[in-house]
Design a protein around this motif. Structure first.
Motif, PDB file in Angstrom:
ATOM      1  N   LEU A   5      72.572 -63.184   8.025  1.00  0.00           N
ATOM      2  CA  LEU A   5      72.241 -62.198   6.997  1.00  0.00           C
ATOM      3  C   LEU A   5      72.032 -60.803   7.558  1.00  0.00           C
ATOM      4  CD1 LEU A   5      69.763 -64.175   4.699  1.00  0.00           C
ATOM      5  CD2 LEU A   5      72.192 -63.714   4.344  1.00  0.00           C
ATOM      6  N   HIS A   6      72.124 -60.663   8.860  1.00  0.00           N
ATOM      7  CA  HIS A   6      71.743 -59.415   9.526  1.00  0.00           C
ATOM      8  C   HIS A   6      72.453 -58.195   8.944  1.00  0.00           C
ATOM      9  CE1 HIS A   6      70.375 -56.748  12.675  1.00  0.00           C
ATOM     10  NE2 HIS A   6      71.625 -56.417  12.950  1.00  0.00           N
ATOM     11  N   ASN A   7      73.728 -58.300   8.646  1.00  0.00           N
ATOM     12  CA  ASN A   7      74.491 -57.149   8.162  1.00  0.00           C
ATOM     13  C   ASN A   7      74.727 -57.182   6.657  1.00  0.00           C
ATOM     14  OD1 ASN A   7      74.866 -55.926  10.736  1.00  0.00           O
ATOM     15  ND2 ASN A   7      76.408 -57.489  11.194  1.00  0.00           N
ATOM     16  N   TYR A   8      73.914 -57.972   5.969  1.00  0.00           N
ATOM     17  CA  TYR A   8      74.102 -58.136   4.535  1.00  0.00           C
ATOM     18  C   TYR A   8      72.905 -57.614   3.753  1.00  0.00           C
ATOM     19  CZ  TYR A   8      78.214 -61.058   5.124  1.00  0.00           C
ATOM     20  OH  TYR A   8      79.469 -61.518   5.418  1.00  0.00           O
ATOM     21  N   ALA A   9      73.207 -57.066   2.600  1.00  0.00           N
ATOM     22  CA  ALA A   9      72.175 -56.805   1.608  1.00  0.00           C
ATOM     23  C   ALA A   9      71.970 -58.088   0.804  1.00  0.00           C
ATOM     24  CB  ALA A   9      72.582 -55.674   0.685  1.00  0.00           C
ATOM     25  N   ILE A  10      70.733 -58.387   0.498  1.00  0.00           N
ATOM     26  CA  ILE A  10      70.392 -59.568  -0.288  1.00  0.00           C
ATOM     27  C   ILE A  10      69.759 -59.116  -1.595  1.00  0.00           C
ATOM     28  CG2 ILE A  10      69.108 -61.726  -0.383  1.00  0.00           C
ATOM     29  CD1 ILE A  10      71.350 -61.625   1.715  1.00  0.00           C
ATOM     30  N   GLY A  11      70.351 -59.539  -2.669  1.00  0.00           N
ATOM     31  CA  GLY A  11      69.829 -59.223  -3.988  1.00  0.00           C
ATOM     32  C   GLY A  11      69.252 -60.460  -4.644  1.00  0.00           C
ATOM     33  N   TRP A  12      68.227 -60.253  -5.428  1.00  0.00           N
ATOM     34  CA  TRP A  12      67.668 -61.302  -6.263  1.00  0.00           C
ATOM     35  C   TRP A  12      67.940 -60.942  -7.724  1.00  0.00           C
ATOM     36  CZ3 TRP A  12      65.651 -65.938  -4.916  1.00  0.00           C
ATOM     37  CH2 TRP A  12      65.271 -66.113  -3.575  1.00  0.00           C
ATOM     38  N   PHE A  13      68.376 -61.946  -8.461  1.00  0.00           N
ATOM     39  CA  PHE A  13      68.654 -61.795  -9.876  1.00  0.00           C
ATOM     40  C   PHE A  13      67.943 -62.915 -10.621  1.00  0.00           C
ATOM     41  CE2 PHE A  13      72.094 -58.683  -9.600  1.00  0.00           C
ATOM     42  CZ  PHE A  13      72.428 -58.782  -8.257  1.00  0.00           C
ATOM     43  N   ASP A  40      67.303 -52.743   5.648  1.00  0.00           N
ATOM     44  CA  ASP A  40      65.969 -53.062   5.150  1.00  0.00           C
ATOM     45  C   ASP A  40      65.362 -51.991   4.251  1.00  0.00           C
ATOM     46  OD1 ASP A  40      64.834 -55.045   8.024  1.00  0.00           O
ATOM     47  OD2 ASP A  40      66.133 -55.503   6.324  1.00  0.00           O
ATOM     48  N   GLU A  41      66.207 -51.369   3.461  1.00  0.00           N
ATOM     49  CA  GLU A  41      65.707 -50.493   2.402  1.00  0.00           C
ATOM     50  C   GLU A  41      65.526 -51.336   1.146  1.00  0.00           C
ATOM     51  OE1 GLU A  41      67.805 -46.270   3.654  1.00  0.00           O
ATOM     52  OE2 GLU A  41      68.919 -47.693   2.429  1.00  0.00           O
ATOM     53  N   ASP A  42      64.337 -51.214   0.510  1.00  0.00           N
ATOM     54  CA  ASP A  42      64.006 -52.046  -0.643  1.00  0.00           C
ATOM     55  C   ASP A  42      64.337 -51.322  -1.942  1.00  0.00           C
ATOM     56  OD1 ASP A  42      60.788 -52.962   0.828  1.00  0.00           O
ATOM     57  OD2 ASP A  42      62.840 -53.437   1.409  1.00  0.00           O
ATOM     58  N   ILE A  43      64.837 -52.074  -2.892  1.00  0.00           N
ATOM     59  CA  ILE A  43      65.047 -51.555  -4.242  1.00  0.00           C
ATOM     60  C   ILE A  43      64.473 -52.579  -5.205  1.00  0.00           C
ATOM     61  CG2 ILE A  43      66.724 -50.821  -5.989  1.00  0.00           C
ATOM     62  CD1 ILE A  43      68.693 -50.272  -3.719  1.00  0.00           C
ATOM     63  N   TYR A  44      63.677 -52.112  -6.161  1.00  0.00           N
ATOM     64  CA  TYR A  44      63.086 -53.013  -7.145  1.00  0.00           C
ATOM     65  C   TYR A  44      63.588 -52.617  -8.529  1.00  0.00           C
ATOM     66  CZ  TYR A  44      60.150 -54.265  -3.227  1.00  0.00           C
ATOM     67  OH  TYR A  44      59.728 -54.683  -2.003  1.00  0.00           O
ATOM     68  N   TYR A  45      64.131 -53.588  -9.255  1.00  0.00           N
ATOM     69  CA  TYR A  45      64.722 -53.318 -10.553  1.00  0.00           C
ATOM     70  C   TYR A  45      63.816 -53.758 -11.700  1.00  0.00           C
ATOM     71  CZ  TYR A  45      68.921 -53.112  -7.634  1.00  0.00           C
ATOM     72  OH  TYR A  45      69.834 -52.811  -6.661  1.00  0.00           O
ATOM     73  N   SER A  46      62.941 -54.699 -11.461  1.00  0.00           N
ATOM     74  CA  SER A  46      62.078 -55.201 -12.519  1.00  0.00           C
ATOM     75  C   SER A  46      60.786 -55.720 -11.912  1.00  0.00           C
ATOM     76  CB  SER A  46      62.789 -56.295 -13.314  1.00  0.00           C
ATOM     77  OG  SER A  46      63.130 -57.368 -12.472  1.00  0.00           O
ATOM     78  N   LEU A  47      59.913 -56.299 -12.744  1.00  0.00           N
ATOM     79  CA  LEU A  47      58.588 -56.782 -12.334  1.00  0.00           C
ATOM     80  C   LEU A  47      57.862 -55.664 -11.585  1.00  0.00           C
ATOM     81  CD1 LEU A  47      60.558 -59.475 -12.249  1.00  0.00           C
ATOM     82  CD2 LEU A  47      58.456 -60.510 -11.350  1.00  0.00           C
ATOM     83  N   SER A  48      57.896 -54.494 -12.157  1.00  0.00           N
ATOM     84  CA  SER A  48      57.419 -53.274 -11.508  1.00  0.00           C
ATOM     85  C   SER A  48      56.058 -53.451 -10.849  1.00  0.00           C
ATOM     86  CB  SER A  48      57.344 -52.147 -12.542  1.00  0.00           C
ATOM     87  OG  SER A  48      56.864 -50.963 -11.956  1.00  0.00           O
ATOM     88  N   CYS A  85      69.680 -65.765  -5.535  1.00  0.00           N
ATOM     89  CA  CYS A  85      69.885 -64.762  -4.509  1.00  0.00           C
ATOM     90  C   CYS A  85      71.382 -64.651  -4.240  1.00  0.00           C
ATOM     91  CB  CYS A  85      69.117 -65.076  -3.236  1.00  0.00           C
ATOM     92  SG  CYS A  85      69.587 -66.596  -2.378  1.00  0.00           S
ATOM     93  N   ALA A  86      71.772 -63.490  -3.753  1.00  0.00           N
ATOM     94  CA  ALA A  86      73.169 -63.209  -3.493  1.00  0.00           C
ATOM     95  C   ALA A  86      73.278 -62.260  -2.306  1.00  0.00           C
ATOM     96  CB  ALA A  86      73.825 -62.591  -4.726  1.00  0.00           C
ATOM     97  N   ALA A  87      74.422 -62.304  -1.633  1.00  0.00           N
ATOM     98  CA  ALA A  87      74.624 -61.502  -0.433  1.00  0.00           C
ATOM     99  C   ALA A  87      75.888 -60.664  -0.544  1.00  0.00           C
ATOM    100  CB  ALA A  87      74.717 -62.406   0.800  1.00  0.00           C
ATOM    101  N   VAL A  88      75.776 -59.433  -0.055  1.00  0.00           N
ATOM    102  CA  VAL A  88      76.925 -58.534   0.023  1.00  0.00           C
ATOM    103  C   VAL A  88      76.793 -57.742   1.314  1.00  0.00           C
ATOM    104  CG1 VAL A  88      75.770 -56.724  -1.331  1.00  0.00           C
ATOM    105  CG2 VAL A  88      78.268 -56.759  -1.162  1.00  0.00           C
ATOM    106  N   ALA A  89      77.907 -57.492   1.973  1.00  0.00           N
ATOM    107  CA  ALA A  89      77.865 -56.750   3.235  1.00  0.00           C
ATOM    108  C   ALA A  89      77.386 -55.322   2.996  1.00  0.00           C
ATOM    109  CB  ALA A  89      79.239 -56.737   3.880  1.00  0.00           C
ATOM    110  N   GLY A  90      76.408 -54.897   3.794  1.00  0.00           N
ATOM    111  CA  GLY A  90      75.986 -53.505   3.780  1.00  0.00           C
ATOM    112  C   GLY A  90      74.932 -53.157   2.749  1.00  0.00           C
ATOM    113  N   SER A  91      75.325 -52.462   1.721  1.00  0.00           N
ATOM    114  CA  SER A  91      74.390 -51.882   0.763  1.00  0.00           C
ATOM    115  C   SER A  91      74.222 -52.755  -0.475  1.00  0.00           C
ATOM    116  CB  SER A  91      74.875 -50.491   0.338  1.00  0.00           C
ATOM    117  OG  SER A  91      75.013 -49.633   1.451  1.00  0.00           O
TER     118      SER A  91
END
Length: 119
Positions: free
Chosen positions: A28-36, A54-62, A93-99
């Motif tokens: 997972l080192h070079n992947y962004a991990i999203g939770w849906f 390791d930049e965090d983004i929060y879309y819900s559950l503020s 959870c889901a993975a995408v390379a980079g951002s």
């Protein structure tokens, strides 16, 4: 290549859960991990994401979430606090390379873990 989401369960309102997303077959080192999440009768929505740097983004559950990465365990965690009945859903959870990406951009998906918030 597989993502395994785990950690869901039944929790009372106001309680906490920590979800895990563990990868096998790739790092997972070079992947962004999203939770849906997807609640019954609703569309899938973004919850949070941690980018490959390791930049965090929060879309819900503020204010009630913390996403983190343990590279040694090849796992990303989602700590959820002060849970409400409306947080009941299957969490993926889901993975995408980079951002971090929109839903359509993710390459790999886990099978989902059910979170039920109820007294």
């Amino acid at each position: 290549v597989q993502l395994q989401a785990s950690g869901g369960g039944l929790v009372q309102p106001g309680g906490s859960l920590r979800l895990s997303c563990t990868a096998s077959g790739f790092s997972l080192h070079n992947y962004a991990i999203g939770w849906f999440r997807q609640a019954p009768g609703k569309e899938r929505e973004g919850v949070a994401c941690i980018s490959s740097v390791d930049e965090d983004i929060y879309y819900s559950l503020s204010g009630r979430l913390t996403i983190s990465r343990d590279s040694a365990k090849n796992t990303v965690y989602l700590q959820m606090n002060s849970l409400k009945p409306e947080d009941t859903a299957i969490y993926y959870c889901a993975a995408v390379a980079g951002s971090c990406s929109s839903y359509e951009g993710y390459e790999y998906w886990g099978q989902g873990t059910l979170v039920t918030v109820s007294s």
